[in-house]
Design an enzyme around this catalytic site. Structure first.
Site, PDB file in Angstrom:
ATOM      1  N   GLU A 110       0.843  -1.196   0.000  1.00 32.74           N
ATOM      2  CA  GLU A 110       0.000   0.000   0.000  1.00 32.74           C
ATOM      3  C   GLU A 110       0.878   1.246   0.000  1.00 32.74           C
ATOM      4  O   GLU A 110       2.022   1.214   0.464  1.00 32.74           O
ATOM      5  CB  GLU A 110      -0.865   0.000   1.274  1.00 32.74           C
ATOM      6  CG  GLU A 110      -2.313  -0.407   1.053  1.00 32.74           C
ATOM      7  CD  GLU A 110      -3.176   0.727   0.509  1.00 32.74           C
ATOM      8  OE1 GLU A 110      -2.768   1.413  -0.456  1.00 32.74           O
ATOM      9  OE2 GLU A 110      -4.272   0.914   1.034  1.00 32.74           O
ATOM     10  N   ASP A 111       0.323   2.340  -0.494  1.00 31.51           N
ATOM     11  CA  ASP A 111       1.044   3.604  -0.483  1.00 31.51           C
ATOM     12  C   ASP A 111       1.156   4.179   0.920  1.00 31.51           C
ATOM     13  O   ASP A 111       2.224   4.554   1.379  1.00 31.51           O
ATOM     14  CB  ASP A 111       0.366   4.613  -1.444  1.00 31.51           C
ATOM     15  CG  ASP A 111      -1.146   4.737  -1.211  1.00 31.51           C
ATOM     16  OD1 ASP A 111      -1.706   4.020  -0.340  1.00 31.51           O
ATOM     17  OD2 ASP A 111      -1.782   5.541  -1.908  1.00 31.51           O
ATOM     18  N   ASP A 114      -3.409   5.385   7.123  1.00 33.85           N
ATOM     19  CA  ASP A 114      -3.812   6.517   7.961  1.00 33.85           C
ATOM     20  C   ASP A 114      -4.715   5.969   9.074  1.00 33.85           C
ATOM     21  O   ASP A 114      -4.222   5.501  10.090  1.00 33.85           O
ATOM     22  CB  ASP A 114      -4.509   7.561   7.086  1.00 33.85           C
ATOM     23  CG  ASP A 114      -4.940   8.798   7.843  1.00 33.85           C
ATOM     24  OD1 ASP A 114      -4.509   8.982   8.988  1.00 33.85           O
ATOM     25  OD2 ASP A 114      -5.724   9.603   7.289  1.00 33.85           O
ATOM     26  N   PHE A 163      -2.242  15.996   4.957  1.00 31.73           N
ATOM     27  CA  PHE A 163      -2.622  15.348   3.709  1.00 31.73           C
ATOM     28  C   PHE A 163      -1.461  15.537   2.738  1.00 31.73           C
ATOM     29  O   PHE A 163      -1.017  16.649   2.497  1.00 31.73           O
ATOM     30  CB  PHE A 163      -3.904  15.950   3.145  1.00 31.73           C
ATOM     31  CG  PHE A 163      -4.409  15.184   1.962  1.00 31.73           C
ATOM     32  CD1 PHE A 163      -5.117  14.008   2.125  1.00 31.73           C
ATOM     33  CD2 PHE A 163      -4.141  15.624   0.675  1.00 31.73           C
ATOM     34  CE1 PHE A 163      -5.555  13.273   1.036  1.00 31.73           C
ATOM     35  CE2 PHE A 163      -4.579  14.900  -0.425  1.00 31.73           C
ATOM     36  CZ  PHE A 163      -5.290  13.731  -0.241  1.00 31.73           C
ATOM     37  N   ARG A 176      -0.095  12.596  -8.530  1.00 29.15           N
ATOM     38  CA  ARG A 176       0.490  11.251  -8.348  1.00 29.15           C
ATOM     39  C   ARG A 176       1.896  11.180  -8.935  1.00 29.15           C
ATOM     40  O   ARG A 176       2.751  10.479  -8.430  1.00 29.15           O
ATOM     41  CB  ARG A 176      -0.350  10.187  -9.079  1.00 29.15           C
ATOM     42  CG  ARG A 176      -1.652   9.842  -8.423  1.00 29.15           C
ATOM     43  CD  ARG A 176      -2.226   8.575  -9.050  1.00 29.15           C
ATOM     44  NE  ARG A 176      -3.671   8.491  -8.851  1.00 29.15           N
ATOM     45  CZ  ARG A 176      -4.263   8.047  -7.752  1.00 29.15           C
ATOM     46  NH1 ARG A 176      -3.546   7.639  -6.732  1.00 29.15           N
ATOM     47  NH2 ARG A 176      -5.584   8.017  -7.656  1.00 29.15           N
TER      48      ARG A 176
END
Ligand code: IMP
Length: 191
Positions: A110-111, A114, A163, A176
């Site tokens: 996964e990137d 959170d 964020f 991205r």
């Protein structure tokens, strides 16, 4: 729909440069290569966010001697519901794995994690399929708002409580393709 036409003036600050990200992936690749030495491995990248990390990680694993006996890369594609900057954990599966998961050594890639709800959903989905082993690797960890205690065996870099965009992470599908991790100027969220 975002009305931005250029990234100029949108970046507040760089959090991790491309060379720092590359070093973290190199370290993760070494850890995974050692842990699965001599065994077959299935790397499962979660699109779109893990777009770059899974490809770079697969090559970092290959660079290590005595790594897995084979490394197969597969993808699933999900979209998380929530507001613009926080997931609700309600995940829509847009593309399932092409490979069979049953009996394989699976590492979900996964990137970012959170609140943990997205990874928990994916972990549960894969666990149902009875893999031989199941682990998770995230490039960026935001540990501040965890709602569930999802296991993450491989963590790249700790991210500030903000964020962030770049290196696969988007804001409304933009940013991205930045090669570094960045925080956006506050005005971008109102644009
Ligand atoms: P979680 O369910 O809150 O753990 O969030 C996981 C997903 O939300 C990630 O796979 C990302 O797609 C997205 N996400 C969480 N934080 C960020 C961020 O800072 N920037 C961009 N996307 C994020």
């Amino acid at each position: 729909m975002n009305t931005l036409t250029t990234y100029d003036g949108t970046i507040e600050r760089t959090l991790y440069r491309d060379d720092e990200i590359a070093a973290a992936i190199e370290r993760l690749g070494g850890d995974i290569a050692r842990d699965f030495s001599g065994q077959p491995l299935l790397l499962l990248g979660v699109l779109k966010g893990a777009l770059y990390v899974v490809t770079d990680l697969a090559r970092a694993i290959a660079a290590h001697p005595n790594g897995p006996s084979e490394t197969v890369v597969d993808y699933m594609c999900v979209s998380s519901y929530g507001n613009a900057t926080r997931s609700s954990g309600e995940v829509r599966l847009l593309k399932d794995t092409s490979e069979t998961v049953t009996g394989r050594n699976v590492v979900i890639v996964e990137d970012i994690v959170d609140n943990g709800l997205t990874l928990e959903y994916l972990h549960a989905l894969m666990a149902e399929r009875n893999p031989a082993s199941l682990r998770s690797c995230v490039l960026f960890d935001k540990p501040y708002h965890r709602k569930v205690d999802v296991p993450v065996e491989y963590v790249g870099l700790i991210c500030p409580d903000a964020f962030v965009v770049g290196y696969g992470l988007d804001y409304q599908e933009l940013f991205r393709n930045l090669p570094y991790l960045a925080e956006l100027q506050p005005w971008v969220f109102a644009a």
